[in-house]
Design a protein around this motif. Structure first.
Motif, PDB file in Angstrom:
ATOM      1  N   UNK A  50       0.836  -1.211   0.000  1.00  0.00           N
ATOM      2  CA  UNK A  50       0.000   0.000   0.000  1.00  0.00           C
ATOM      3  C   UNK A  50       0.866   1.255   0.000  1.00  0.00           C
ATOM      4  N   UNK A  51       1.905   1.247   0.832  1.00  0.00           N
ATOM      5  CA  UNK A  51       2.755   2.437   0.949  1.00  0.00           C
ATOM      6  C   UNK A  51       3.466   2.758  -0.360  1.00  0.00           C
ATOM      7  N   UNK A  52       4.065   1.743  -1.001  1.00  0.00           N
ATOM      8  CA  UNK A  52       4.867   2.028  -2.190  1.00  0.00           C
ATOM      9  C   UNK A  52       3.985   2.329  -3.403  1.00  0.00           C
ATOM     10  N   UNK A  53       2.850   1.644  -3.519  1.00  0.00           N
ATOM     11  CA  UNK A  53       1.945   1.944  -4.638  1.00  0.00           C
ATOM     12  C   UNK A  53       1.388   3.353  -4.496  1.00  0.00           C
ATOM     13  N   UNK A  54       1.033   3.725  -3.288  1.00  0.00           N
ATOM     14  CA  UNK A  54       0.452   5.051  -3.062  1.00  0.00           C
ATOM     15  C   UNK A  54       1.470   6.167  -3.269  1.00  0.00           C
ATOM     16  N   UNK A  55       2.704   5.971  -2.788  1.00  0.00           N
ATOM     17  CA  UNK A  55       3.676   7.065  -2.835  1.00  0.00           C
ATOM     18  C   UNK A  55       4.362   7.198  -4.196  1.00  0.00           C
ATOM     19  N   UNK A  56       4.348   6.169  -5.018  1.00  0.00           N
ATOM     20  CA  UNK A  56       4.971   6.266  -6.341  1.00  0.00           C
ATOM     21  C   UNK A  56       4.072   7.095  -7.251  1.00  0.00           C
ATOM     22  N   UNK A  57       4.575   8.187  -7.811  1.00  0.00           N
ATOM     23  CA  UNK A  57       3.734   9.075  -8.626  1.00  0.00           C
ATOM     24  C   UNK A  57       3.074   8.338  -9.794  1.00  0.00           C
ATOM     25  N   UNK A  58       1.831   8.681 -10.047  1.00  0.00           N
ATOM     26  CA  UNK A  58       1.084   8.064 -11.141  1.00  0.00           C
ATOM     27  C   UNK A  58       1.799   8.263 -12.473  1.00  0.00           C
ATOM     28  N   UNK A  59       2.423   9.393 -12.637  1.00  0.00           N
ATOM     29  CA  UNK A  59       3.114   9.679 -13.898  1.00  0.00           C
ATOM     30  C   UNK A  59       4.259   8.693 -14.149  1.00  0.00           C
ATOM     31  N   UNK A  60       4.853   8.133 -13.083  1.00  0.00           N
ATOM     32  CA  UNK A  60       5.916   7.133 -13.259  1.00  0.00           C
ATOM     33  C   UNK A  60       5.346   5.864 -13.898  1.00  0.00           C
ATOM     34  N   UNK A  61       4.132   5.501 -13.516  1.00  0.00           N
ATOM     35  CA  UNK A  61       3.475   4.343 -14.123  1.00  0.00           C
ATOM     36  C   UNK A  61       3.149   4.638 -15.587  1.00  0.00           C
ATOM     37  N   UNK A  62       2.688   5.854 -15.842  1.00  0.00           N
ATOM     38  CA  UNK A  62       2.363   6.240 -17.214  1.00  0.00           C
ATOM     39  C   UNK A  62       3.590   6.167 -18.120  1.00  0.00           C
ATOM     40  N   UNK A  63       4.727   6.617 -17.606  1.00  0.00           N
ATOM     41  CA  UNK A  63       5.945   6.620 -18.425  1.00  0.00           C
ATOM     42  C   UNK A  63       6.359   5.206 -18.811  1.00  0.00           C
ATOM     43  N   UNK A  64       6.211   4.262 -17.894  1.00  0.00           N
ATOM     44  CA  UNK A  64       6.549   2.864 -18.201  1.00  0.00           C
ATOM     45  C   UNK A  64       5.563   2.304 -19.225  1.00  0.00           C
ATOM     46  N   UNK A  65       4.291   2.637 -19.071  1.00  0.00           N
ATOM     47  CA  UNK A  65       3.278   2.172 -20.026  1.00  0.00           C
ATOM     48  C   UNK A  65       3.567   2.713 -21.422  1.00  0.00           C
ATOM     49  N   UNK A  66       4.026   3.935 -21.494  1.00  0.00           N
ATOM     50  CA  UNK A  66       4.289   4.554 -22.796  1.00  0.00           C
ATOM     51  C   UNK A  66       5.496   3.934 -23.497  1.00  0.00           C
ATOM     52  N   UNK A  67       6.550   3.634 -22.753  1.00  0.00           N
ATOM     53  CA  UNK A  67       7.807   3.297 -23.447  1.00  0.00           C
ATOM     54  C   UNK A  67       8.408   1.937 -23.121  1.00  0.00           C
ATOM     55  N   UNK A  68       7.929   1.272 -22.048  1.00  0.00           N
ATOM     56  CA  UNK A  68       8.691   0.086 -21.650  1.00  0.00           C
ATOM     57  C   UNK A  68       7.826  -1.034 -21.077  1.00  0.00           C
ATOM     58  N   UNK A  69       6.574  -1.106 -21.485  1.00  0.00           N
ATOM     59  CA  UNK A  69       5.697  -2.127 -20.923  1.00  0.00           C
ATOM     60  C   UNK A  69       5.296  -3.113 -22.014  1.00  0.00           C
ATOM     61  N   UNK A  70       5.440  -4.390 -21.722  1.00  0.00           N
ATOM     62  CA  UNK A  70       5.052  -5.415 -22.688  1.00  0.00           C
ATOM     63  C   UNK A  70       3.539  -5.410 -22.858  1.00  0.00           C
ATOM     64  N   UNK A  71       3.083  -5.304 -24.104  1.00  0.00           N
ATOM     65  CA  UNK A  71       1.648  -5.282 -24.363  1.00  0.00           C
ATOM     66  C   UNK A  71       1.142  -6.708 -24.562  1.00  0.00           C
ATOM     67  N   UNK A  72       0.038  -7.039 -23.905  1.00  0.00           N
ATOM     68  CA  UNK A  72      -0.489  -8.402 -24.002  1.00  0.00           C
ATOM     69  C   UNK A  72      -1.290  -8.605 -25.282  1.00  0.00           C
TER      70      UNK A  72
END
Length: 235
Positions: free
Chosen positions: A46-68
């Motif tokens: 809970x702590x790490x998911x909440x404190x990690x900025x949403x934009x960090x998740x977006x950046x991984x989705x944009x450039x470095x996430x395997x698409x299913x």
């Protein structure tokens, strides 16, 4: 130390990106603590998911996430985000051994119609499963059972855990794929789900759109919503 404890203690930006990537792709190491983790594991998650900025998740989705590879089962279908994300597990707190789709649907909508309550229960349960809040136990019938993560999150109101829920919903393969292309430029919803009948595309479009809006609302990437063409030509 669990996956989330290690992520929380990491402190190295490059390594943190790998943790986010694993989380988004729903790897075994990122999912196992949510299914049966102890209190320490869940506190760290809970702590790490909440404190990690949403934009960090977006950046991984944009450039470095395997698409299913998507199929019909990947496209969200539900009636109420709040019920799927909160109410399902609140009910299961009183039924830790699980409920059938019928039983859950009756609790959620108080309908006596067999087909209606079963479908309603199933759809809200599938949304909850996307966020690792429940799992399905299958014998002669399917039981919806709470994960330790789903039970843990009942201590927070829907409003209190919205930031965490947004990041959990990014693990949904359809949402992740659609946002990946929306972050890069214009994308057509119908081209993300070409395997659906047009009538089903239209019916599920409301669900997909509501999740995308929920995730992007008040974020730095909110403008990406305007890149999505939601039109579906009817047969």
């Amino acid at each position: 130390m669990s996956f989330y404890g290690e992520w929380l203690a990491c402190g190295n930006p490059l390594e943190e990106q790998l943790y986010i990537k694993n989380f988004l792709e729903g790897t075994q190491e990122s999912s196992a603590p949510l299914f049966n983790g102890n209190e320490e594991d869940l506190d760290a998650a809970y702590a790490v998911i909440k404190q990690t900025p949403l934009t960090d998740f977006f950046e991984i989705i944009e450039r470095d996430c395997q698409l299913p590879t998507l199929n019909a089962a990947c496209v969200p279908c539900f009636s109420s985000l709040e019920k799927g994300a909160s109410r399902v597990n609140e009910i299961l707190e009183f039924e830790p051994e699980g409920l059938t789709f019928d039983q859950l649907g009756y609790q959620l909508m108080n309908s006596k119609k067999q087909g209606a309550k079963k479908k309603y229960g199933e759809n809200q349960a599938k949304l909850a499963m996307t966020m690792n809040l429940v799992y399905f136990k299958k014998n002669s019938y399917t039981l919806v059972c709470p994960t330790t993560w789903g039970s843990y999150l009942t201590r927070y109101t829907f409003e209190q855990k919205q930031d965490v829920l947004k990041k959990l919903l990014l693990r949904d393969p359809c949402i992740r794929t659609l946002l990946h292309f929306a972050f890069l430029g214009p994308v057509k919803y119908c081209e993300i789900v070409p395997f659906l009948k047009k009538s089903t595309m239209i019916r599920r479009r409301t669900n997909v759109r509501s999740l995308v809006l929920f995730i992007l609302n008040d974020s730095e990437r909110e403008v990406a919503y305007t890149n999505i063409d939601w039109d579906v030509e009817e047969d």
